[in-house]
Design a protein around this motif. Sequence first.
Motif, PDB file in Angstrom:
ATOM      1  N   LEU A   3     -80.002  22.956  56.285  1.00 35.35           N
ATOM      2  CA  LEU A   3     -80.108  24.238  55.900  1.00 35.35           C
ATOM      3  C   LEU A   3     -80.669  25.098  57.132  1.00 35.35           C
ATOM      4  O   LEU A   3     -81.536  24.608  58.159  1.00 35.35           O
ATOM      5  CB  LEU A   3     -80.818  24.679  54.640  1.00 35.35           C
ATOM      6  CG  LEU A   3     -80.167  24.158  53.339  1.00 35.35           C
ATOM      7  CD1 LEU A   3     -81.249  24.565  52.219  1.00 35.35           C
ATOM      8  CD2 LEU A   3     -78.743  24.807  53.060  1.00 35.35           C
ATOM      9  N   ALA A   4     -79.887  26.147  57.554  1.00 36.13           N
ATOM     10  CA  ALA A   4     -80.322  27.029  58.611  1.00 36.13           C
ATOM     11  C   ALA A   4     -81.654  27.898  57.980  1.00 36.13           C
ATOM     12  O   ALA A   4     -81.867  27.934  56.958  1.00 36.13           O
ATOM     13  CB  ALA A   4     -79.313  28.136  58.986  1.00 36.13           C
ATOM     14  N   ARG A   5     -82.325  28.327  58.925  1.00 34.75           N
ATOM     15  CA  ARG A   5     -83.762  28.965  58.506  1.00 34.75           C
ATOM     16  C   ARG A   5     -83.566  30.252  58.625  1.00 34.75           C
ATOM     17  O   ARG A   5     -84.521  30.970  58.606  1.00 34.75           O
ATOM     18  CB  ARG A   5     -84.827  28.436  59.326  1.00 34.75           C
ATOM     19  CG  ARG A   5     -84.865  26.877  59.469  1.00 34.75           C
ATOM     20  CD  ARG A   5     -85.037  26.152  58.003  1.00 34.75           C
ATOM     21  NE  ARG A   5     -85.665  26.842  57.233  1.00 34.75           N
ATOM     22  CZ  ARG A   5     -85.841  26.810  55.854  1.00 34.75           C
ATOM     23  NH1 ARG A   5     -84.870  25.886  55.357  1.00 34.75           N
ATOM     24  NH2 ARG A   5     -86.580  27.307  54.973  1.00 34.75           N
ATOM     25  N   GLY A   6     -82.460  31.087  58.349  1.00 43.40           N
ATOM     26  CA  GLY A   6     -82.302  32.426  58.453  1.00 43.40           C
ATOM     27  C   GLY A   6     -82.835  32.959  57.235  1.00 43.40           C
ATOM     28  O   GLY A   6     -83.335  32.383  56.258  1.00 43.40           O
ATOM     29  N   PRO A   7     -82.615  34.307  57.025  1.00 42.50           N
ATOM     30  CA  PRO A   7     -83.283  35.042  55.870  1.00 42.50           C
ATOM     31  C   PRO A   7     -82.480  34.830  54.582  1.00 42.50           C
ATOM     32  O   PRO A   7     -82.863  35.007  53.476  1.00 42.50           O
ATOM     33  CB  PRO A   7     -82.926  36.402  56.184  1.00 42.50           C
ATOM     34  CG  PRO A   7     -82.000  36.385  57.261  1.00 42.50           C
ATOM     35  CD  PRO A   7     -82.070  35.102  57.899  1.00 42.50           C
ATOM     36  N   GLY A   8     -81.414  33.994  54.758  1.00 42.75           N
ATOM     37  CA  GLY A   8     -80.726  33.625  53.332  1.00 42.75           C
ATOM     38  C   GLY A   8     -79.539  34.785  53.032  1.00 42.75           C
ATOM     39  O   GLY A   8     -79.457  35.799  53.706  1.00 42.75           O
ATOM     40  N   PRO A   9     -78.880  34.365  52.035  1.00 44.30           N
ATOM     41  CA  PRO A   9     -79.119  33.117  51.106  1.00 44.30           C
ATOM     42  C   PRO A   9     -78.768  31.827  51.660  1.00 44.30           C
ATOM     43  O   PRO A   9     -77.793  31.903  52.837  1.00 44.30           O
ATOM     44  CB  PRO A   9     -78.192  33.598  49.871  1.00 44.30           C
ATOM     45  CG  PRO A   9     -77.104  34.375  50.461  1.00 44.30           C
ATOM     46  CD  PRO A   9     -77.717  35.254  51.551  1.00 44.30           C
ATOM     47  N   GLN A  10     -79.012  30.796  51.432  1.00 45.97           N
ATOM     48  CA  GLN A  10     -78.928  29.484  52.184  1.00 45.97           C
ATOM     49  C   GLN A  10     -77.572  29.055  51.413  1.00 45.97           C
ATOM     50  O   GLN A  10     -76.963  28.392  52.022  1.00 45.97           O
ATOM     51  CB  GLN A  10     -80.045  28.656  51.880  1.00 45.97           C
ATOM     52  CG  GLN A  10     -81.089  28.621  52.891  1.00 45.97           C
ATOM     53  CD  GLN A  10     -81.850  29.757  52.566  1.00 45.97           C
ATOM     54  OE1 GLN A  10     -82.376  30.275  51.595  1.00 45.97           O
ATOM     55  NE2 GLN A  10     -82.417  30.693  53.702  1.00 45.97           N
ATOM     56  N   ALA A  11     -77.029  29.405  50.405  1.00 46.39           N
ATOM     57  CA  ALA A  11     -75.820  29.056  49.585  1.00 46.39           C
ATOM     58  C   ALA A  11     -75.519  30.075  48.921  1.00 46.39           C
ATOM     59  O   ALA A  11     -76.267  30.930  48.205  1.00 46.39           O
ATOM     60  CB  ALA A  11     -76.128  27.546  48.744  1.00 46.39           C
ATOM     61  N   SER A  12     -74.197  30.085  48.423  1.00 42.97           N
ATOM     62  CA  SER A  12     -73.666  31.177  47.540  1.00 42.97           C
ATOM     63  C   SER A  12     -72.374  30.380  46.805  1.00 42.97           C
ATOM     64  O   SER A  12     -71.527  29.754  47.463  1.00 42.97           O
ATOM     65  CB  SER A  12     -73.112  32.283  48.363  1.00 42.97           C
ATOM     66  OG  SER A  12     -72.580  33.141  47.527  1.00 42.97           O
ATOM     67  N   LEU A  13     -72.357  30.405  45.605  1.00 42.79           N
ATOM     68  CA  LEU A  13     -71.263  29.955  44.753  1.00 42.79           C
ATOM     69  C   LEU A  13     -70.847  30.987  43.956  1.00 42.79           C
ATOM     70  O   LEU A  13     -71.387  31.971  43.237  1.00 42.79           O
ATOM     71  CB  LEU A  13     -72.019  28.938  43.574  1.00 42.79           C
ATOM     72  CG  LEU A  13     -70.924  28.424  42.810  1.00 42.79           C
ATOM     73  CD1 LEU A  13     -70.041  27.447  43.553  1.00 42.79           C
ATOM     74  CD2 LEU A  13     -71.613  27.615  41.732  1.00 42.79           C
ATOM     75  N   ALA A  14     -69.330  31.065  44.055  1.00 42.83           N
ATOM     76  CA  ALA A  14     -68.773  32.346  43.379  1.00 42.83           C
ATOM     77  C   ALA A  14     -67.506  31.794  42.650  1.00 42.83           C
ATOM     78  O   ALA A  14     -66.854  30.980  42.904  1.00 42.83           O
ATOM     79  CB  ALA A  14     -67.945  33.307  44.470  1.00 42.83           C
TER      80      ALA A  14
END
Length: 349
Positions: free
Chosen positions: A257-268
Amino acid sequence: MKPCVDSRLFGELANGEPVMEFTLDNGQGMLLSVLDYGCIIRSWRVLARHGAPVDFVLGFDTLLDYERDTAYFGAVVGRFANRIGGGRYQSDGNHVQLTQNEGGNHLHGGRRGFHKQCWQGHASGDNELARISMCRLSRDGEEGYPGNLLVMVTYELTASGELRCCYQAIPDQPTPVSISQHSYFNLAGEGDILGHELCVDAARYLPVGPELLPTGQLQEVDGGPFDFRLRRRIGNALAEAHPQLALAHGYDHNFVLARGPGPQASLADPASGRRMDIYTNCPGLQFYSGNYLDGTLGGKGRDLTRHAGLCLEPQHFPDAPNQPGFPDAICRPGAPYSANTRYVIDRWR
């Protein structure tokens, strides 16, 4: 209506031990049902304005089903989520042998890991959220792990429709710790997840060998079948990735995972318009596309067939105790373990 928690006796284990079900109500039409056996999330329901309630997670109807379950439906897994090669590792010059419960490897904490234990639960609610905290002492030698480990798992359901999961652990000896939630998600509440779309903020993933153990490399996703940096339809991704996924019959891989502000994943789920965003401080995310569900299990009025649900498991990297190039997953006295994950549902009302 403000958030609240209700409880009831769900059943008794084969040894006669009672198991309670706690239902967290966010006061806005969202309900989360949790067992104090395995910290299992049995259901996550929304009361639709029209038609039947929608349940976002797969699960069973009876305690006996959960007691017999080998697929970790809704459970917390640990001490160490995922695989440890050979069920052994070396730490501070000591060789440690863990339970081998997947061929010769150790998986999800062993035969009777956190998912097969009763926990002590305490429920509470206030104007903002409903909460259940569960704790237990994992004793020295449990499934081969060294040292005593005091563990607390907390689920919070907010009025805005957010599920917060917090995992904390305090050891008295160095021990591997990586605690994760193993719910199978299906935002439609029916059918399969092949039409769902997934996005993972990860430029690299962990390639695996024949036993689904990581090779130790961190490989670029680079526009190939593991590139979910832009939202992709899962059915299309599986079709494209098939030659590389023959051993697993689908995805069962960890993403860096990248360490950005997120979201780290998204499911739609495009059909319903629902989306679930995942925020976590864990270094990895295991994407398992429900490859080994074969219809022999059933619950909540449906057969659990291949791809009926998928798992998105924030965690340390698999086999980390044996891979010096991976982030350290040994928890030591004086440095408690803490991991947090938030699941945010959009357009659920």
